[in-house]
Design a protein around this motif. Sequence first.
Motif, PDB file in Angstrom:
ATOM      1  N   ASP A  70       0.828  -1.210   0.000  1.00  0.00           N
ATOM      2  CA  ASP A  70       0.000   0.000   0.000  1.00  0.00           C
ATOM      3  C   ASP A  70       0.859   1.255   0.000  1.00  0.00           C
ATOM      4  OD1 ASP A  70      -2.558  -1.162  -0.128  1.00  0.00           O
ATOM      5  OD2 ASP A  70      -2.567  -1.523   2.025  1.00  0.00           O
ATOM      6  N   ASP A  71       1.985   1.210   0.671  1.00  0.00           N
ATOM      7  CA  ASP A  71       2.913   2.340   0.671  1.00  0.00           C
ATOM      8  C   ASP A  71       3.456   2.567  -0.742  1.00  0.00           C
ATOM      9  OD1 ASP A  71       4.308   4.412   1.921  1.00  0.00           O
ATOM     10  OD2 ASP A  71       5.984   3.123   2.519  1.00  0.00           O
ATOM     11  N   VAL A  72       3.710   1.486  -1.467  1.00  0.00           N
ATOM     12  CA  VAL A  72       4.136   1.594  -2.867  1.00  0.00           C
ATOM     13  C   VAL A  72       3.011   2.219  -3.697  1.00  0.00           C
ATOM     14  CG1 VAL A  72       4.903   0.342  -4.922  1.00  0.00           C
ATOM     15  CG2 VAL A  72       5.680  -0.406  -2.661  1.00  0.00           C
ATOM     16  N   LEU A  73       1.767   1.778  -3.472  1.00  0.00           N
ATOM     17  CA  LEU A  73       0.621   2.335  -4.195  1.00  0.00           C
ATOM     18  C   LEU A  73       0.519   3.840  -3.986  1.00  0.00           C
ATOM     19  CD1 LEU A  73      -2.025   2.057  -5.834  1.00  0.00           C
ATOM     20  CD2 LEU A  73      -3.169   1.496  -3.667  1.00  0.00           C
ATOM     21  N   VAL A  74       0.681   4.289  -2.763  1.00  0.00           N
ATOM     22  CA  VAL A  74       0.631   5.722  -2.466  1.00  0.00           C
ATOM     23  C   VAL A  74       1.732   6.455  -3.234  1.00  0.00           C
ATOM     24  CG1 VAL A  74       1.000   7.437  -0.646  1.00  0.00           C
ATOM     25  CG2 VAL A  74      -0.532   5.498  -0.237  1.00  0.00           C
ATOM     26  N   ALA A  75       2.920   5.877  -3.282  1.00  0.00           N
ATOM     27  CA  ALA A  75       4.021   6.506  -4.020  1.00  0.00           C
ATOM     28  C   ALA A  75       3.709   6.586  -5.510  1.00  0.00           C
ATOM     29  CB  ALA A  75       5.318   5.735  -3.781  1.00  0.00           C
ATOM     30  N   VAL A  76       3.067   5.551  -6.042  1.00  0.00           N
ATOM     31  CA  VAL A  76       2.727   5.532  -7.468  1.00  0.00           C
ATOM     32  C   VAL A  76       1.694   6.606  -7.791  1.00  0.00           C
ATOM     33  CG1 VAL A  76       1.584   4.190  -9.279  1.00  0.00           C
ATOM     34  CG2 VAL A  76       3.369   3.135  -7.886  1.00  0.00           C
ATOM     35  N   LEU A 113      -6.073   2.616 -11.033  1.00  0.00           N
ATOM     36  CA  LEU A 113      -5.507   2.945  -9.728  1.00  0.00           C
ATOM     37  C   LEU A 113      -6.539   3.623  -8.832  1.00  0.00           C
ATOM     38  CD1 LEU A 113      -1.981   4.239 -10.789  1.00  0.00           C
ATOM     39  CD2 LEU A 113      -2.585   2.000  -9.882  1.00  0.00           C
ATOM     40  N   VAL A 114      -7.423   4.436  -9.417  1.00  0.00           N
ATOM     41  CA  VAL A 114      -8.478   5.083  -8.630  1.00  0.00           C
ATOM     42  C   VAL A 114      -9.369   4.018  -8.003  1.00  0.00           C
ATOM     43  CG1 VAL A 114     -10.534   6.556  -8.755  1.00  0.00           C
ATOM     44  CG2 VAL A 114      -8.440   7.240  -9.927  1.00  0.00           C
ATOM     45  N   THR A 115      -9.740   3.021  -8.789  1.00  0.00           N
ATOM     46  CA  THR A 115     -10.550   1.919  -8.271  1.00  0.00           C
ATOM     47  C   THR A 115      -9.803   1.183  -7.160  1.00  0.00           C
ATOM     48  OG1 THR A 115     -11.599   1.666 -10.427  1.00  0.00           O
ATOM     49  CG2 THR A 115     -11.764  -0.198  -8.927  1.00  0.00           C
ATOM     50  N   THR A 116      -8.515   0.949  -7.370  1.00  0.00           N
ATOM     51  CA  THR A 116      -7.698   0.274  -6.361  1.00  0.00           C
ATOM     52  C   THR A 116      -7.609   1.105  -5.085  1.00  0.00           C
ATOM     53  OG1 THR A 116      -6.399  -0.856  -8.050  1.00  0.00           O
ATOM     54  CG2 THR A 116      -5.401  -0.653  -5.863  1.00  0.00           C
ATOM     55  N   VAL A 117      -7.394   2.412  -5.239  1.00  0.00           N
ATOM     56  CA  VAL A 117      -7.333   3.283  -4.060  1.00  0.00           C
ATOM     57  C   VAL A 117      -8.626   3.176  -3.263  1.00  0.00           C
ATOM     58  CG1 VAL A 117      -7.322   5.708  -3.305  1.00  0.00           C
ATOM     59  CG2 VAL A 117      -5.593   4.892  -4.928  1.00  0.00           C
ATOM     60  N   HIS A 118      -9.766   3.254  -3.943  1.00  0.00           N
ATOM     61  CA  HIS A 118     -11.047   3.151  -3.240  1.00  0.00           C
ATOM     62  C   HIS A 118     -11.195   1.798  -2.538  1.00  0.00           C
ATOM     63  CE1 HIS A 118     -12.762   6.576  -5.793  1.00  0.00           C
ATOM     64  NE2 HIS A 118     -12.543   7.005  -4.577  1.00  0.00           N
ATOM     65  N   ALA A 119     -10.726   0.744  -3.174  1.00  0.00           N
ATOM     66  CA  ALA A 119     -10.820  -0.585  -2.567  1.00  0.00           C
ATOM     67  C   ALA A 119      -9.906  -0.718  -1.361  1.00  0.00           C
ATOM     68  CB  ALA A 119     -10.484  -1.659  -3.600  1.00  0.00           C
ATOM     69  N   HIS A 123      -8.751  -0.622   4.267  1.00  0.00           N
ATOM     70  CA  HIS A 123      -7.752  -1.569   4.758  1.00  0.00           C
ATOM     71  C   HIS A 123      -6.386  -0.948   5.054  1.00  0.00           C
ATOM     72  CE1 HIS A 123     -10.688  -4.514   3.498  1.00  0.00           C
ATOM     73  NE2 HIS A 123     -10.693  -3.951   2.300  1.00  0.00           N
ATOM     74  N   SER A 124      -6.189   0.288   4.614  1.00  0.00           N
ATOM     75  CA  SER A 124      -4.867   0.889   4.723  1.00  0.00           C
ATOM     76  C   SER A 124      -4.945   2.350   5.160  1.00  0.00           C
ATOM     77  CB  SER A 124      -4.157   0.815   3.367  1.00  0.00           C
ATOM     78  OG  SER A 124      -2.975   1.594   3.384  1.00  0.00           O
ATOM     79  N   VAL A 127      -3.262   4.619   2.509  1.00  0.00           N
ATOM     80  CA  VAL A 127      -4.073   4.871   1.312  1.00  0.00           C
ATOM     81  C   VAL A 127      -5.235   5.792   1.658  1.00  0.00           C
ATOM     82  CG1 VAL A 127      -5.501   3.824  -0.487  1.00  0.00           C
ATOM     83  CG2 VAL A 127      -3.364   2.721   0.205  1.00  0.00           C
ATOM     84  N   ALA A 128      -5.852   5.575   2.814  1.00  0.00           N
ATOM     85  CA  ALA A 128      -6.971   6.435   3.241  1.00  0.00           C
ATOM     86  C   ALA A 128      -6.504   7.881   3.390  1.00  0.00           C
ATOM     87  CB  ALA A 128      -7.554   5.928   4.556  1.00  0.00           C
ATOM     88  N   GLU A 129      -5.320   8.075   3.939  1.00  0.00           N
ATOM     89  CA  GLU A 129      -4.790   9.436   4.096  1.00  0.00           C
ATOM     90  C   GLU A 129      -4.530  10.069   2.727  1.00  0.00           C
ATOM     91  OE1 GLU A 129      -1.060  11.858   6.129  1.00  0.00           O
ATOM     92  OE2 GLU A 129      -1.120   9.682   6.290  1.00  0.00           O
ATOM     93  N   TRP A 130      -3.941   9.304   1.797  1.00  0.00           N
ATOM     94  CA  TRP A 130      -3.694   9.843   0.454  1.00  0.00           C
ATOM     95  C   TRP A 130      -5.021  10.220  -0.208  1.00  0.00           C
ATOM     96  CZ3 TRP A 130      -5.187   9.314  -4.511  1.00  0.00           C
ATOM     97  CH2 TRP A 130      -4.431  10.000  -5.460  1.00  0.00           C
ATOM     98  N   HIS A 131      -6.003   9.340  -0.103  1.00  0.00           N
ATOM     99  CA  HIS A 131      -7.314   9.576  -0.716  1.00  0.00           C
ATOM    100  C   HIS A 131      -7.954  10.841  -0.142  1.00  0.00           C
ATOM    101  CE1 HIS A 131     -11.735   8.826  -1.081  1.00  0.00           C
ATOM    102  NE2 HIS A 131     -11.357   8.609  -2.330  1.00  0.00           N
TER     103      HIS A 131
END
Length: 196
Positions: A70-76, A113-119, A123-124, A127-131
């Motif tokens: 999830d940390d990688v996802l936020v960086a992406v 990625l938007v769909t992934t962020v919402h999903a 759980h993270s 990710v919630a903070e980035w969103h």
Amino acid sequence: MAFKTEWCGGDVSVARNKRPQAADEKRQEIVAAARRLFIDSGYEATSMSRLAKEAGVAPNTIYWYFADKDDVLVAVVSAVMADAWPQYQAIADQPIAVRVLWIVRRLTEMSGLVTTVHARVPHSPAVAEWHNNFHLLTATLFRAELEALGVPPETVDAEVTIAVFTVEGLLTHGQDEDEQRTICETLAARWPSATS
């Protein structure tokens, strides 16, 4: 044969025939590899070992730079936004419908990625903070724009929410370019002076 060097409290093995690489440079390479994999194959289908192979690092190396996937996802997603911002500045004087459409088109690669962020939000915390920050930034930009256009204070909050949801919806639902243009122009037509 390898030698070891201290880095952030841990050992980093560097082959003698490879030049030492700056931490920022290696982190950017991992983010670039993750961006390709997340967009091409999807977040769920991308294991950390596959990411390590794509980035050309040992699997445990990723954890020197990122706490988890999830940390990688936020960086992406942060990198995608950072790439788009300077380009947006070049069209900042265009009508709002043009700018919203430009944003949608430039960020289309993020649709999965938007769909992934919402999903991942439930759980993270990362990710919630980035969103939440993405919504705050987008809402702040729209609010400033709409206030400058003269949208009445009693409706500006609702208009900002409509605008944010429109952009997010366009990123997650695959309309063609004509449909996107029509939606952006219809959105802008709601606001006084937005089309001039």
